[in-house]
Write a protein that holds these residues in place. Structure first.
Motif, PDB file in Angstrom:
ATOM      1  N   THR A  54       0.841  -1.184   0.000  1.00 18.68           N
ATOM      2  CA  THR A  54       0.000   0.000   0.000  1.00 18.68           C
ATOM      3  C   THR A  54       0.881   1.240   0.000  1.00 18.68           C
ATOM      4  N   GLU A  55       0.498   2.194  -0.818  1.00 17.38           N
ATOM      5  CA  GLU A  55       1.255   3.433  -0.844  1.00 17.38           C
ATOM      6  C   GLU A  55       0.278   4.586  -0.984  1.00 17.38           C
ATOM      7  N   ALA A  56       0.477   5.622  -0.199  1.00 22.30           N
ATOM      8  CA  ALA A  56      -0.390   6.791  -0.311  1.00 22.30           C
ATOM      9  C   ALA A  56       0.417   8.034  -0.006  1.00 22.30           C
ATOM     10  N   GLU A  57      -0.074   9.153  -0.465  1.00 20.88           N
ATOM     11  CA  GLU A  57       0.583  10.402  -0.077  1.00 20.88           C
ATOM     12  C   GLU A  57      -0.457  11.372   0.431  1.00 20.88           C
ATOM     13  N   ARG A  58      -0.022  12.257   1.299  1.00 22.35           N
ATOM     14  CA  ARG A  58      -0.922  13.234   1.890  1.00 22.35           C
ATOM     15  C   ARG A  58      -0.206  14.562   2.016  1.00 22.35           C
ATOM     16  N   ASP A  59      -0.960  15.618   1.817  1.00 25.82           N
ATOM     17  CA  ASP A  59      -0.436  16.934   2.119  1.00 25.82           C
ATOM     18  C   ASP A  59      -0.902  17.318   3.507  1.00 25.82           C
ATOM     19  N   ILE A  60       0.019  17.495   4.403  1.00 28.01           N
ATOM     20  CA  ILE A  60      -0.338  17.830   5.780  1.00 28.01           C
ATOM     21  C   ILE A  60      -0.107  19.332   5.968  1.00 28.01           C
ATOM     22  N   PRO A  61      -1.158  20.077   6.301  1.00 21.08           N
ATOM     23  CA  PRO A  61      -0.972  21.513   6.514  1.00 21.08           C
ATOM     24  C   PRO A  61       0.086  21.783   7.586  1.00 21.08           C
ATOM     25  N   PHE A  62       0.943  22.742   7.347  1.00 17.87           N
ATOM     26  CA  PHE A  62       2.035  23.135   8.246  1.00 17.87           C
ATOM     27  C   PHE A  62       3.106  22.063   8.384  1.00 17.87           C
ATOM     28  N   PHE A  63       3.109  21.067   7.518  1.00 16.24           N
ATOM     29  CA  PHE A  63       4.181  20.070   7.541  1.00 16.24           C
ATOM     30  C   PHE A  63       4.679  19.771   6.128  1.00 16.24           C
ATOM     31  N   GLY A  64       3.745  19.541   5.202  1.00 13.48           N
ATOM     32  CA  GLY A  64       4.141  19.261   3.827  1.00 13.48           C
ATOM     33  C   GLY A  64       3.695  17.884   3.381  1.00 13.48           C
ATOM     34  N   LYS A  65       4.239  17.469   2.251  1.00 11.71           N
ATOM     35  CA  LYS A  65       3.804  16.197   1.675  1.00 11.71           C
ATOM     36  C   LYS A  65       4.456  15.024   2.406  1.00 11.71           C
ATOM     37  N   VAL A  66       3.635  14.014   2.679  1.00 14.63           N
ATOM     38  CA  VAL A  66       4.105  12.832   3.411  1.00 14.63           C
ATOM     39  C   VAL A  66       3.741  11.587   2.619  1.00 14.63           C
ATOM     40  N   TYR A  67       4.663  10.667   2.505  1.00 12.95           N
ATOM     41  CA  TYR A  67       4.394   9.376   1.864  1.00 12.95           C
ATOM     42  C   TYR A  67       4.185   8.314   2.935  1.00 12.95           C
ATOM     43  N   LEU A  68       3.178   7.499   2.701  1.00 12.67           N
ATOM     44  CA  LEU A  68       2.863   6.399   3.613  1.00 12.67           C
ATOM     45  C   LEU A  68       3.080   5.084   2.877  1.00 12.67           C
TER      46      LEU A  68
END
Ligand SMILES: [Zn+2]
Length: 211
Positions: A54-68
């Motif tokens: 499983t792979e996903a990415e998220r934009d976290i406000p005040f942190f930036g892009k994160v890959y899971l």
């Protein structure tokens, strides 16, 4: 789950956006993203074709892009499972601390990599290691994971005085979750891939251990 291979690239982005908007009202924040999923891969532990990537990415406000990332084996005799998070941007080694004292703090976003050390008051310290998992959640999610770990330890413990200690910790956590007791949660990560996002957070930069 079958042997079918799915690649849901087209659907993923919209769902991730929806889920990010809903996350603050969702107690099940740990699972709150729509990933790309590939099933039927070979498991590195048992060697069967029962591994789901499983792979996903998220934009976290005040942190930036994160890959899971995660790998889960559905073979019941194996159950191999790992997950981790990584920030797109290289970050400084940091420690984030939040005195959880109001309801709103339970919704504070948490990004925890497998390299993080998490201190849940004096109740529990989660250390990095091979069993350490990375995830995106919120403070409530961290407290519930801690509660779950303590409940499992309680069930396996034979010694009565240890059982009593665990029970008291579980009770204390429950009070924190109901907003009846404050607790300090600290997450430190030498890789900089972890954070607690809230205006009340105290952030410190850790000294680099690399030479
Ligand atoms: Zn396996």
């Amino acid at each position: 789950m079958g042997d079918k291979k799915n690649n849901n690239n087209n659907n993923t982005n919209n769902n991730v956006e929806n889920n990010v908007d809903n996350i603050n009202n969702n107690t099940n924040a740990d699972n709150d993203f729509s990933p790309n999923v590939v099933t039927g891969e070979t498991c590195p532990i048992c060697g069967k074709k029962t591994l789901t990537l499983t792979e996903a990415e998220r934009d976290i406000p005040f942190f930036g892009k994160v890959y899971l990332f995660s790998m889960n084996c559905s073979n019941p005799e194996c159950k191999y499972s790992v997950s981790d998070v990584e920030s797109e941007e290289v970050k400084e080694p940091s420690e984030y601390s939040l005195d959880v004292s109001k309801e709103d703090h339970l919704n504070a976003r948490v990004i925890k990599s497998s390299n993080a050390t998490v201190k849940v008051g004096r109740i529990m310290t989660i250390t990095p290691g091979t069993a350490s998992q990375g995830y995106i959640s919120n403070i409530e999610g961290v407290l519930k994971r801690t509660q779950h770990a303590l409940e499992m330890a309680y069930d396996m413990e034979d010694d009565n005085s240890n059982k009593k200690k665990l029970k008291n910790k579980i009770k204390k956590l429950r009070k924190v979750l109901y907003g009846n007791e404050p607790i300090t949660i600290t997450i430190s990560d030498p890789t900089g891939n972890s954070a607690i996002i809230h205006e009340d957070v105290v952030k410190k930069t850790l000294k680099k251990s690399k030479k």
